[in-house]
Design an enzyme around this catalytic site. Structure first.
Site, PDB file in Angstrom:
ATOM      1  CE  LYS A 198      41.593  35.726  31.309  1.00  0.00           C
ATOM      2  NZ  LYS A 198      42.602  35.589  32.384  1.00  0.00           N
ATOM      3  CG  ASP A 254      42.544  37.259  36.111  1.00  0.00           C
ATOM      4  OD1 ASP A 254      41.977  36.388  36.813  1.00  0.00           O
ATOM      5  OD2 ASP A 254      42.605  37.194  34.866  1.00  0.00           O
TER       6      ASP A 254
END
Length: 280
Positions: free
Chosen positions: A74, A111
């Site tokens: 990420k 997210d």
């Protein structure tokens, strides 16, 4: 959002990470494609670590529409992208890469809005204070989500002074006040209007015995094993519980929409995720 015409001329997507065999993303995305009638689309999983990521990206052809990223990619992907959304930049984490036909790579983070959407689905629109258990990568996303819905103080319960400093720094970056407290006092967190547990499996088990008689809302980001001891006790006491599967589904909904340009089928995706977990 990408042009909806992409649904007819772009066919490949996948989730990358290491380890990746446990990922439910293929189940969720394939369920979306089936519901939307995107028969030409495929979604796979690839074991890719930080060292292998540059070559993997370089080898992608024009048939690729997007990627989902999990740990440890990420943050590692950011220097390899042409553009990063404000949300992803704020938490230094990209979990979604949209690939355009001209080869551009745009990074985003679903997210954070996925957390907000999961909470809103359970009726949590705003809170006047909140507690975060843990201080890892997911905790920074939790703070970014709380920046959108919490009007008052946020307390993060952590295990070290270094982690405490990191959480306060994240708060400064996000423009919110974050107070830190020692993990030994984490039972106090359970009386907050909203508790977000971001720790690995088993970490919060000892707190289950401390759940108050009338708890408010717990957001436990784990989905396997489920329910956690804390979530089970919370539900038994009548509190509202948002699960890691809720988060996974809502962030995947946003990924599908960014990659295909179509509205994603939340119900079908959740049903597929629940079925896959039940079969494990």
């Amino acid at each position: 959002m990408p042009d909806a015409r992409r649904a007819t001329d772009r066919t490949r997507a996948a989730v990358l990470g290491s380890p990746i065999a446990h990922s439910l993303s293929p189940v969720l995305h394939r369920a979306a494609y089936a519901e939307l009638g995107l028969d030409a689309w495929s979604y796979d999983r690839f074991e890719v670590d930080e060292a292998a990521l540059p070559d993997f990206l370089a080898g992608l052809g024009p048939q690729w529409a997007g990627l989902s990223l999990t740990m440890p990619l990420k943050r590692a992907v950011i220097p390899l992208l042409d553009e990063v959304s404000d949300t992803a930049a704020a938490v230094e984490a990209v979990n979604t890469v949209v690939l355009t036909e001209d080869g551009r790579r745009t990074g985003d983070n679903t997210d954070v809005p996925g957390m907000v959407a999961a909470l809103r689905e359970r009726g949590v629109e705003t809170v006047d204070s909140a507690a975060v258990l843990g201080a890892g990568a997911t905790a920074s996303s939790a703070l970014a989500a709380l920046a959108r819905i919490c009007t008052g103080e946020i307390t993060a319960y952590v295990r070290s002074a270094a982690r405490a400093a990191e959480m306060r720094q994240w708060g400064e970056r996000l423009g919110i006040g974050v107070r830190t407290a020692d993990w030994a006092d984490a039972a106090r967190a359970l009386r907050a209007p909203l508790v977000i547990a971001t720790t690995p499996a088993g970490t919060t088990d000892a707190l289950a015995a401390e759940v108050p008689e009338r708890p408010a809302t717990l957001f436990d980001v784990l989905y396997e094993p489920w329910p956690t001891a804390l979530a089970a006790r919370w539900s038994a006491h009548g509190g509202a519980v948002v699960s890691g599967l809720d988060l996974l589904v809502h962030q995947a909904v946003l990924q599908v929409e960014r990659m295909t340009g179509r509205s994603a089928p939340l119900v079908a995706m959740r049903r597929a995720g629940e079925g896959a977990l039940a079969a494990r």
